[in-house]
Write a protein that holds these residues in place. Sequence first.
Motif, mmCIF file in Angstrom:
data_model
loop_
_atom_site.group_PDB
_atom_site.id
_atom_site.type_symbol
_atom_site.label_atom_id
_atom_site.label_comp_id
_atom_site.label_asym_id
_atom_site.label_seq_id
_atom_site.Cartn_x
_atom_site.Cartn_y
_atom_site.Cartn_z
ATOM 1 N N CYS A 1 -9.919 0.565 -4.645
ATOM 2 C CA CYS A 1 -8.844 -0.263 -5.180
ATOM 3 C C CYS A 1 -8.775 -1.553 -4.387
ATOM 4 O O CYS A 1 -8.731 -1.537 -3.159
ATOM 5 N N LEU A 2 -8.778 -2.676 -5.092
ATOM 6 C CA LEU A 2 -8.526 -3.969 -4.461
ATOM 7 C C LEU A 2 -7.116 -4.401 -4.824
ATOM 8 O O LEU A 2 -6.718 -4.337 -5.994
ATOM 9 N N ALA A 3 -6.363 -4.809 -3.826
ATOM 10 C CA ALA A 3 -4.975 -5.203 -4.047
ATOM 11 C C ALA A 3 -4.626 -6.351 -3.126
ATOM 12 O O ALA A 3 -5.187 -6.488 -2.037
ATOM 13 N N GLY A 4 -3.697 -7.174 -3.560
ATOM 14 C CA GLY A 4 -3.125 -8.177 -2.685
ATOM 15 C C GLY A 4 -1.963 -7.588 -1.926
ATOM 16 O O GLY A 4 -1.495 -6.474 -2.205
ATOM 17 N N ASP A 5 -1.460 -8.317 -0.941
ATOM 18 C CA ASP A 5 -0.338 -7.813 -0.166
ATOM 19 C C ASP A 5 0.902 -7.644 -1.037
ATOM 20 O O ASP A 5 1.620 -6.641 -0.949
ATOM 21 N N GLY A 6 1.158 -8.586 -1.947
ATOM 22 C CA GLY A 6 2.278 -8.442 -2.861
ATOM 23 C C GLY A 6 2.036 -7.383 -3.906
ATOM 24 O O GLY A 6 2.929 -6.591 -4.233
ATOM 25 N N CYS A 7 0.821 -7.334 -4.424
ATOM 26 C CA CYS A 7 0.453 -6.357 -5.451
ATOM 27 C C CYS A 7 0.606 -4.932 -4.926
ATOM 28 O O CYS A 7 1.212 -4.073 -5.571
#
Length: 548
Positions: free
Chosen positions: A434-440
């Motif tokens: 899983c790739l995610a941003g800090d907000g995501c």
Amino acid sequence: MTQTTTRHGGALLTECLVAQGVKRVFCIPGESFLAALDGLRDSQVEIVLARQEGGAAMMAEATGKLTGRPGVAFVTRGPGATNASAGVHIAFQDSTPMILFVGQVASDQRDREAFQEVDYRAMFGPLAKWVAEIDRADRIPEYVSHAFHVAQSGRPGPVVLALPEDMLSGPAEGKAVPAATLPSGMAADQDIQEVIVRLAKAERPFVIAGGGGWSARACEALGRFAQALDLPVGASFRCQDYLDNRHPNYVGDVGIGINPALAKRIREADVILALGARLGEMTSSGYTLLTPPVPAQSLIHIHADPSEIGRVYRPDLALVAQPGPAAIQLAAAAAEGPRRPWRAEARADYEAWQVPQETPGTLKMERVVAHLNEVLPDDAVLTNGAGNYSAWLHRYYRYRGWRTQLAPTSGSMGYGLPAAIAAKLHDPGRDVVCLAGDGCFQMVSQEFATACQERANVVVLISDNGMYGTIRMHQQRNYPGRPSGTALVNPDFAALARAHGGFGATVERDEDFPAAFAQARQAGLPAIIHLRMDPAALSPRMVLERVD
């Protein structure tokens, strides 16, 4: 004569789900559907407890994507349903089969604004293919059968069924209906031939593939069909796993941050085959690649929903058919045609676009994605939500097989982690990243506890630039030097992973990522790698020169 048995409605509902082939449901338990939970207890259906209803619904939606059959979620009334609506919206825009069961107040309390009472027909009407409430327990088999037919037929999508508490807990007589019988979704043979004739005669043809209703067999057929007629194939927004990206006819993704050379080529095409794609805002670059309502290109539109054809663009040829079966028909009917420089040039544009463009910082997303390309097997599943971090993934990662990409065309933040959990539970032997941003990530961070409870050893890469990066990027474009409401103060994500009993590591330099990623894959635990990024790297093509 068929003999019926008497039991409560929750038990009958469970029997109906088993008859439809349901193996797993995702839920947040609620007192409004205790009888359903009781019925599930004595079945072989696995219950996966999420931490928030939005996560449960997203897990069900991802399961629908992976299997082609409806993913199932149970949530309680009122707040449970409103939380779950995010997953229903994703399923609708992504054309994913899904069924959401919602607890409802007892029938003798309706229309009094009883505790947590909501009119679900009104609430979910714009978000689902069908919304209904089961008022009589003896009609549970009928409603469930219809729900599974609706969710999978035509353009796939979500169905919402409300379950009054007294209906579920009261006695129920009835028998489960066998699994849904679905139409073939095939097109008329003469229409298939006409599609082939028009593409064969074209000088600059182009195929945009996307939408729901595909399968591994259909994607393989798409490759054979494109190769036979030497057609360049672009993937509509977040449908990059429909054709192996190494295939000579694959020429890139037609979505956000499109290759300018690819956009120019689509505008210059003389015939476009939209195979399953809706040609919505993201795929059409804000309705600019094709001009509505009558595009300059000759448009062939194949879509499962007749109401979608002509909705924005008037086609020259229209076929109502499932794109997967249609692709199989096209491959079977297509004869080898002449080779075109047009296709080869489009592929060369894609290869040039794959060359990484360096961005600021000691840790660069383009190098992270390049390493994933190098070490992950062809069947690895990559998931993501929404955020500018995904631009590097979409541009540089090469998807090599069907359903190796799980990403929301609705642009929903938080999707990546629930989808990754669903993918790992569906096939534990595959790598799931899983790739995610800090907000995501922080929109669903509680679901990491679900991963740990279920022993779903996903690897989560959190790109931390200390901001809602996509919005900051748009601020930079529209209001340069005036950031507002986008800065984030983040926790130690690696420590969070360890607090849950998972693996956690922090990476700040390119050279440290390969070892950390290898350790995460080998840990046998749900893992988080906290990627500390330079906030100046807003996207593969945009640098923030001044950070306030």
